[in-house]
Design a protein around this motif. Structure first.
Motif, mmCIF file in Angstrom:
data_model
loop_
_atom_site.group_PDB
_atom_site.id
_atom_site.type_symbol
_atom_site.label_atom_id
_atom_site.label_comp_id
_atom_site.label_asym_id
_atom_site.label_seq_id
_atom_site.Cartn_x
_atom_site.Cartn_y
_atom_site.Cartn_z
ATOM 1 N N ARG A 263 -15.578 5.687 -22.922
ATOM 2 C CA ARG A 263 -14.891 4.493 -23.429
ATOM 3 C C ARG A 263 -14.269 4.727 -24.801
ATOM 4 O O ARG A 263 -14.175 3.824 -25.620
ATOM 5 C CB ARG A 263 -15.853 3.287 -23.477
ATOM 6 C CG ARG A 263 -16.568 3.010 -22.166
ATOM 7 C CD ARG A 263 -15.567 2.627 -21.075
ATOM 8 N NE ARG A 263 -16.269 2.394 -19.810
ATOM 9 C CZ ARG A 263 -16.223 3.211 -18.759
ATOM 10 N NH1 ARG A 263 -15.510 4.334 -18.828
ATOM 11 N NH2 ARG A 263 -16.853 2.930 -17.649
ATOM 12 N N LEU A 265 -11.074 5.078 -26.099
ATOM 13 C CA LEU A 265 -9.675 4.886 -25.743
ATOM 14 C C LEU A 265 -8.726 5.577 -26.719
ATOM 15 O O LEU A 265 -7.767 6.232 -26.309
ATOM 16 C CB LEU A 265 -9.366 3.389 -25.679
ATOM 17 C CG LEU A 265 -7.947 3.004 -25.251
ATOM 18 C CD1 LEU A 265 -7.619 3.571 -23.878
ATOM 19 C CD2 LEU A 265 -7.797 1.489 -25.258
ATOM 20 N N GLN A 297 -8.705 5.138 -14.386
ATOM 21 C CA GLN A 297 -9.772 4.839 -15.339
ATOM 22 C C GLN A 297 -9.376 3.729 -16.309
ATOM 23 O O GLN A 297 -10.230 2.966 -16.772
ATOM 24 C CB GLN A 297 -10.138 6.097 -16.125
ATOM 25 C CG GLN A 297 -10.952 7.115 -15.328
ATOM 26 C CD GLN A 297 -11.262 8.335 -16.181
ATOM 27 O OE1 GLN A 297 -10.504 9.296 -16.163
ATOM 28 N NE2 GLN A 297 -12.346 8.286 -16.919
ATOM 29 N N HIS A 300 -10.475 0.052 -15.828
ATOM 30 C CA HIS A 300 -11.869 -0.377 -16.007
ATOM 31 C C HIS A 300 -11.910 -1.686 -16.808
ATOM 32 O O HIS A 300 -11.084 -1.889 -17.711
ATOM 33 C CB HIS A 300 -12.654 0.719 -16.741
ATOM 34 C CG HIS A 300 -14.127 0.477 -16.764
ATOM 35 N ND1 HIS A 300 -14.732 -0.342 -17.699
ATOM 36 C CD2 HIS A 300 -15.126 0.947 -15.968
ATOM 37 C CE1 HIS A 300 -16.032 -0.366 -17.481
ATOM 38 N NE2 HIS A 300 -16.299 0.406 -16.430
ATOM 39 N N ASP A 302 -13.548 -2.617 -19.233
ATOM 40 C CA ASP A 302 -13.607 -2.432 -20.688
ATOM 41 C C ASP A 302 -12.220 -2.236 -21.299
ATOM 42 O O ASP A 302 -12.049 -2.418 -22.514
ATOM 43 C CB ASP A 302 -14.479 -1.221 -21.033
ATOM 44 C CG ASP A 302 -15.949 -1.482 -20.782
ATOM 45 O OD1 ASP A 302 -16.311 -2.657 -20.512
ATOM 46 O OD2 ASP A 302 -16.744 -0.525 -20.842
ATOM 47 N N PHE A 303 -11.254 -1.806 -20.469
ATOM 48 C CA PHE A 303 -9.916 -1.523 -20.986
ATOM 49 C C PHE A 303 -8.867 -2.532 -20.529
ATOM 50 O O PHE A 303 -7.792 -2.620 -21.118
ATOM 51 C CB PHE A 303 -9.440 -0.138 -20.534
ATOM 52 C CG PHE A 303 -10.344 0.988 -20.922
ATOM 53 C CD1 PHE A 303 -10.852 1.085 -22.206
ATOM 54 C CD2 PHE A 303 -10.679 1.977 -19.999
ATOM 55 C CE1 PHE A 303 -11.682 2.133 -22.563
ATOM 56 C CE2 PHE A 303 -11.498 3.033 -20.359
ATOM 57 C CZ PHE A 303 -12.006 3.113 -21.647
#
Length: 338
Positions: A263, A265, A297, A300, A302-303
């Motif tokens: 995670r 980024l 990815q 996700h 989280d992004f």
């Protein structure tokens, strides 16, 4: 009449020969193409490889001298192997498979172990890329049985085997194959992987880059980033004009993917920045499979609502939309699954 016919037949056979200097030139041209593979655009490699394969096949029809035919079968097999590699880069997967099989057959005719091992390794790579990792393992094990293989050939096969086991989710066997590659005796050589080298070689940076992909499949971001960093560090010791663009770009994407698994980024974006500068003609299937996996990815949770992630995703889509390999057949099933 029998004696006269026999003499005529012998005279005809004697006339079926080609100058040895022509065979020497063909060998030199194939060697140059293999060694310049990573610094020549894939479309140019494809054009030149087809030309050299046709020359070898044409000369095979013009000589009956066993020594010359053996050299020509080897040249034809080498040219077919280079064409298989570049067809994969260009996204023409069925052609890549057919040409790798052609190379295996030429190697069988003259019982040339290194050529058969290289082409069988290519078939193993194409098998797991097509979603058949069990077949890939079988092909690698068969390739390892060929005689006359040097250390480089065995390293390459172990690295391919590790990736196949990673596709199967077999951590223990993947780690074992990586260790086998690291412990290979590099003092032994063969006339293909070592003497010609280039695309047929498998230097340390290529090993590290491939291992990074294996660790990604095993969901090991630490191992993936360490291997990708090792590949990039090794590449950075080379002069800029001797730095394989395909390998450095693929290692950069693997580094980004490892960071996305953690995670991170911003770090992923930093790793991708040089990749976005890769010219269109160099954006091969192996590069696209990796960067498309990175795109996945970025979806996700989280992004998903992060402006930076959306921006990276859009840049990846733009990057792949104009890729040469996509226009020539596209990438199908991803070899790196999200």
């Amino acid at each position: 009449m029998t004696a006269r016919d026999a003499a005529a037949h012998a005279a005809d056979a004697a006339s079926l020969t080609v100058p040895d200097i022509t065979l020497d030139q063909l060998h030199d041209d194939i060697t140059a193409l293999a060694r310049g593979y990573f610094n020549t655009s894939p479309t140019e490699v494809h054009r030149r490889g087809k030309e050299l394969l046709l020359i070898a096949q044409t000369m095979l029809e013009r000589t009956q001298v066993p020594r010359q035919r053996e050299r020509l079968y080897l040249s034809a097999g080498q040219a077919a192997a280079l064409l298989s590699a570049v067809c994969f880069d260009l996204g023409a997967i069925p052609a890549a498979v057919q040409l790798a099989r052609t190379s295996v057959l030429y190697g069988q005719v003259i019982e040339h172990g290194p050529l058969q091992a290289y082409a069988s390794g290519a078939l193993a790579f194409l098998a797991f890329w097509d979603g058949r990792p069990t077949e890939a393992v079988r092909l690698v094990h068969a390739a390892q049985q060929h005689g006359g293989l040097g250390g480089t050939a065995n390293i390459r096969l172990s690295v391919i085997e590790a990736r196949a086991h990673a596709h199967l989710g077999n951590h223990r066997e993947a780690e074992r194959a990586i260790k086998d590659a690291q412990e290979q005796n590099t003092a032994s050589r063969d006339d293909l992987h070592d003497d010609i080298g280039g695309e047929f070689a498998f230097p340390a940076e290529r090993v590290a880059m491939s291992n990074a992909t294996t660790y990604l499949l095993l969901r090991d971001p630490t191992g993936a980033e360490e291997s990708a960093t090792q590949a990039l560090d090794l590449l950075n010791t080379r002069p800029g004009d001797n730095r394989p663009l395909l390998i450095s770009a693929q290692a950069g994407i693997d580094m980004a993917r490892a960071r996305l698994l953690r995670r991170e980024l911003d770090g992923a974006g930093e790793a991708l920045e040089p990749v976005f500068q890769v010219p269109i003609e160099w954006r091969g299937a192996g590069m696209l499979e990796r960067i498309n996996a990175a795109r996945t990815q970025l979806t996700h949770p989280d992004f998903r609502d992060t402006p930076h992630a959306r921006g990276l995703g859009e840049r990846i889509e733009d990057f792949t939309a104009v890729a040469t390999s996509r226009s020539l057949g596209g990438s199908g099933r991803l070899a790196i699954e999200s």
